[in-house]
Scaffold this motif. Structure first.
Motif, PDB file in Angstrom:
ATOM      1  N   UNK A  10       0.882  -1.225  -0.071  1.00 36.02           N
ATOM      2  CA  UNK A  10       0.056  -0.021  -0.224  1.00 36.02           C
ATOM      3  C   UNK A  10       0.869   1.262   0.053  1.00 36.02           C
ATOM      4  N   UNK A  11       1.619   1.424   0.963  1.00 34.55           N
ATOM      5  CA  UNK A  11       2.593   2.316   0.990  1.00 34.55           C
ATOM      6  C   UNK A  11       3.751   2.649  -0.056  1.00 34.55           C
ATOM      7  N   UNK A  45       7.254   6.547  10.965  1.00 34.72           N
ATOM      8  CA  UNK A  45       6.445   5.658  10.622  1.00 34.72           C
ATOM      9  C   UNK A  45       6.382   4.998   9.196  1.00 34.72           C
ATOM     10  N   UNK A  46       5.630   4.000   8.815  1.00 36.40           N
ATOM     11  CA  UNK A  46       5.979   3.416   7.355  1.00 36.40           C
ATOM     12  C   UNK A  46       4.807   3.469   6.530  1.00 36.40           C
ATOM     13  N   UNK A  47       3.576   3.900   6.904  1.00 36.09           N
ATOM     14  CA  UNK A  47       2.383   4.040   5.947  1.00 36.09           C
ATOM     15  C   UNK A  47       2.556   5.373   5.288  1.00 36.09           C
ATOM     16  N   UNK A  48       2.590   5.344   4.000  1.00 34.74           N
ATOM     17  CA  UNK A  48       2.324   6.724   3.602  1.00 34.74           C
ATOM     18  C   UNK A  48       0.974   7.066   3.401  1.00 34.74           C
ATOM     19  N   UNK A  49       0.142   6.175   3.549  1.00 33.96           N
ATOM     20  CA  UNK A  49      -1.374   6.630   3.304  1.00 33.96           C
ATOM     21  C   UNK A  49      -1.929   7.341   4.656  1.00 33.96           C
ATOM     22  N   UNK A  53      -2.998  12.554   7.879  1.00 36.31           N
ATOM     23  CA  UNK A  53      -3.791  12.606   9.094  1.00 36.31           C
ATOM     24  C   UNK A  53      -2.721  12.862  10.308  1.00 36.31           C
ATOM     25  N   UNK A  54      -1.605  12.113   9.963  1.00 34.65           N
ATOM     26  CA  UNK A  54      -0.659  12.344  11.286  1.00 34.65           C
ATOM     27  C   UNK A  54       0.160  13.689  11.362  1.00 34.65           C
ATOM     28  N   UNK A  55       0.400  14.082  10.160  1.00 34.58           N
ATOM     29  CA  UNK A  55       0.766  15.737   9.975  1.00 34.58           C
ATOM     30  C   UNK A  55      -0.315  16.545  10.807  1.00 34.58           C
ATOM     31  N   UNK A  56      -1.611  16.440  10.459  1.00 34.22           N
ATOM     32  CA  UNK A  56      -2.536  17.276  11.218  1.00 34.22           C
ATOM     33  C   UNK A  56      -2.610  16.754  12.624  1.00 34.22           C
ATOM     34  N   UNK A  57      -2.457  15.672  13.092  1.00 34.54           N
ATOM     35  CA  UNK A  57      -2.161  15.399  14.457  1.00 34.54           C
ATOM     36  C   UNK A  57      -1.023  16.186  15.101  1.00 34.54           C
ATOM     37  N   UNK A  58       0.126  16.332  14.382  1.00 32.95           N
ATOM     38  CA  UNK A  58       1.441  16.800  14.971  1.00 32.95           C
ATOM     39  C   UNK A  58       0.981  18.288  14.948  1.00 32.95           C
ATOM     40  N   UNK A 303      -7.093  -8.098   4.667  1.00 33.54           N
ATOM     41  CA  UNK A 303      -7.012  -7.298   6.031  1.00 33.54           C
ATOM     42  C   UNK A 303      -7.796  -5.915   5.819  1.00 33.54           C
ATOM     43  N   UNK A 304      -8.590  -5.502   6.880  1.00 41.68           N
ATOM     44  CA  UNK A 304      -9.267  -4.398   6.787  1.00 41.68           C
ATOM     45  C   UNK A 304      -8.561  -2.907   6.605  1.00 41.68           C
ATOM     46  N   UNK A 305      -7.046  -3.095   6.582  1.00 46.08           N
ATOM     47  CA  UNK A 305      -5.952  -2.142   6.310  1.00 46.08           C
ATOM     48  C   UNK A 305      -6.025  -1.774   4.650  1.00 46.08           C
ATOM     49  N   UNK A 306      -6.605  -2.701   4.036  1.00 45.74           N
ATOM     50  CA  UNK A 306      -6.544  -2.753   2.527  1.00 45.74           C
ATOM     51  C   UNK A 306      -7.888  -2.303   1.969  1.00 45.74           C
ATOM     52  N   UNK A 307      -8.714  -1.998   2.889  1.00 48.46           N
ATOM     53  CA  UNK A 307     -10.113  -1.658   2.266  1.00 48.46           C
ATOM     54  C   UNK A 307     -10.275  -0.551   1.283  1.00 48.46           C
ATOM     55  N   UNK A 308      -9.484   0.596   1.467  1.00 43.12           N
ATOM     56  CA  UNK A 308      -9.360   1.881   0.634  1.00 43.12           C
ATOM     57  C   UNK A 308      -8.686   1.302  -0.722  1.00 43.12           C
ATOM     58  N   UNK A 309      -7.919   0.388  -0.879  1.00 43.66           N
ATOM     59  CA  UNK A 309      -6.892  -0.145  -1.681  1.00 43.66           C
ATOM     60  C   UNK A 309      -7.995  -0.888  -2.759  1.00 43.66           C
ATOM     61  N   UNK A 310      -8.837  -1.685  -2.194  1.00 41.35           N
ATOM     62  CA  UNK A 310      -9.859  -2.530  -2.810  1.00 41.35           C
ATOM     63  C   UNK A 310     -11.232  -1.856  -3.236  1.00 41.35           C
ATOM     64  N   UNK A 311     -11.459  -0.655  -2.635  1.00 42.88           N
ATOM     65  CA  UNK A 311     -12.341  -0.061  -2.972  1.00 42.88           C
ATOM     66  C   UNK A 311     -12.151   1.016  -4.225  1.00 42.88           C
TER      67      UNK A 311
END
Length: 460
Positions: A10-11, A45-49, A53-58, A303-311
């Motif tokens: 994904x990433x 972190x490793x997930x580019x997707x 969101x984490x930039x916003x959290x920061x 896995x559920x982490x792949x949902x957006x990819x499948x969608x």
């Protein structure tokens, strides 16, 4: 490795990307000691997707903590662990990093993690703040907590509704399937119905040619190494089998048990029948989502982490079904999750712990949930993710119902994870690709348990 493979695909292997939460700071070398004032928290972190969101959290974190800056480094999964281990050896480790349940036992044993329960900002984390079972997996054998939960995942059956409905299978039927190791049950019948050969015959029709399949009922996702999360774990779990003698920190593996070997024999036997894609079909360029998207397979367990990819697959009307019920009378799914850890030599542990506590809070978790890339660990974060998927017109209850029905089991957290993976990977591949005897699993299990027996031997 469960989730790791999906995350890598994904990433993508993007290398190290410098992402600064503070605008206009520039892109300096990313080490834990790259700033002179000590008020910068470095985070890997490793997930580019999930990066946006984490930039916003920061940014939110910095507004609440004037004078503190979060410096985020994103590294593609294929290089992540190598670079992280090298940083521990060279003293350039980050203050905080995304941790994996298969990796943290080794890090805890090496003494490179800080117990979160001994740091003020994270000492108040409670298991009840998160989805059931998530936080307990991050408590070490010494009783200390080494990770703050950030997300969770279960598995489900992705499918293209156009294909399944054309085969006469409704969403309701797909959610009511069951299997057994004798004849495969209604699940195997569904796979046969969805399988198509070069002559247009389905797998359940006379004259079906298993050697000339153009569409398999089930995609392949490699052999599953030691945990088989998105391969066979839903079946071994629903057969009542468990990896080890204890849910976490087990010291005896059970790959030699009849329930496991019967299930594996049936599962890989689907390929011999032509209902599941053979071992050689899988590659990094042809993962399950690609097989489904190209019409090479009708169902894909993922896995559920792949949902957006499948969608996001073009031309696919994405549906997600529950895993089938097994001989135990229940369905099952591995439930795992990532966490954030503070390194032992973090420059300012209290600031690092503040960031970890913020990452694990509802405020950040809800922001991550809004992107719907994963299910955040808190309930409010999960609700935000469900709402995000709903806005896209996607029903993700196949994942959440496993948690609601308590049909989940934990990723096997034990010592010797790397050695176990090294032992099991070639054995599982040999059973899948070459029809090796199931007794080879018994020998592999003996080798694995020998590792734990050696731990108990008195040292001279």
């Amino acid at each position: 490795m469960r989730r790791a493979v999906g995350k890598a695909r994904t990433a993508g292997v993007l290398g190290t990307v410098c992402l600064l939460a503070a605008a206009g700071t520039g892109c300096a070398p990313q080490t834990a000691r790259s700033t002179a004032d000590g008020r910068t928290v470095t985070y890997w972190m490793w997930d580019a997707n999930q990066r946006p969101a984490y930039e916003e959290c920061a940014k939110s974190f910095e507004r609440e903590n004037p004078g503190l800056t979060v410096r985020i480094t994103q590294i593609g999964f294929d290089n992540y662990w190598t670079k992280l281990m090298a940083s521990f050896l060279s003293g350039t480790q980050p203050d905080v990093f995304t941790n994996h349940p298969a990796k943290y036992p080794q890090f805890a044993k090496l003494g490179v993690l800080s117990p979160l329960d001994e740091l003020g900002p994270t000492a108040r984390l409670r298991s009840g703040d998160y989805q059931p079972g998530l936080a307990d997996s991050w408590i070490g054998q010494d009783g200390h907590r080494y990770g703050a939960p950030k997300d969770w995942d279960t598995v489900g059956l992705f499918h293209d509704r156009k294909v399944t409905r054309n085969a006469g299978l409704s969403d309701r039927e797909l959610n009511s399937l069951s299997w057994n190791p004798r004849d495969g049950g209604s699940f195997e019948k569904a796979l046969a119905r969805l399988t198509l050969d070069a002559n247009g015959r389905r797998g359940d029709q006379p004259g079906f040619d298993r050697n000339r399949v153009v569409r398999y009922g089930l995609a392949t996702n490699d052999a599953g190494t030691a945990d088989g999360q998105t391969q066979w774990s839903a079946f071994t779990g629903s057969a009542g089998w468990r990896y080890t003698d204890r849910p976490t920190w087990g010291e005896h593996y059970n790959y030699d048990q009849k329930a496991f070997q019967e299930t594996i024999g049936w599962y890989f036997g689907l390929a011999k029948k032509g209902y599941m894609a053979p071992f050689e079909v899988f590659s990094e360029s042809n993962p399950p989502e690609a097989q489904l998207g190209s019409g090479q397979a009708a169902l894909a367990l993922s896995g559920s982490w792949m949902t957006r990819t499948f969608d996001d697959l073009k031309g696919v009307d994405t549906g997600i079904a529950l895993t089938p019920k097994g001989p135990s009378g229940k369905r099952a799914s591995m439930m795992s999750g990532l966490a954030d850890s503070v390194t032992k030599k973090a420059r300012n542990k209290q600031d690092a712990a503040k960031w970890v506590a913020f990452l694990a809070s509802d405020k950040c978790q809800q922001r991550v949930g809004e992107d719907s890339t994963v299910f955040p660990a808190t309930r409010k974060g999960t609700e935000a993710a469900i709402a995000g998927h709903r806005r896209r017109g996607l029903d993700v209850s196949a994942f959440t119902r496993q948690v609601e029905d308590r049909t989940t089991f934990s990723f096997p957290v034990t010592d010797h994870a790397s050695d176990i993976t090294s032992i099991m990977t070639p054995v599982m591949q040999d059973v899948y690709a070459n029809d090796a005897p199931l007794s080879t699993l018994t020998e592999a299990n003996r080798q694995i348990n020998f590792l734990f027996q050696q731990d108990k031997q008195p040292r001279r």
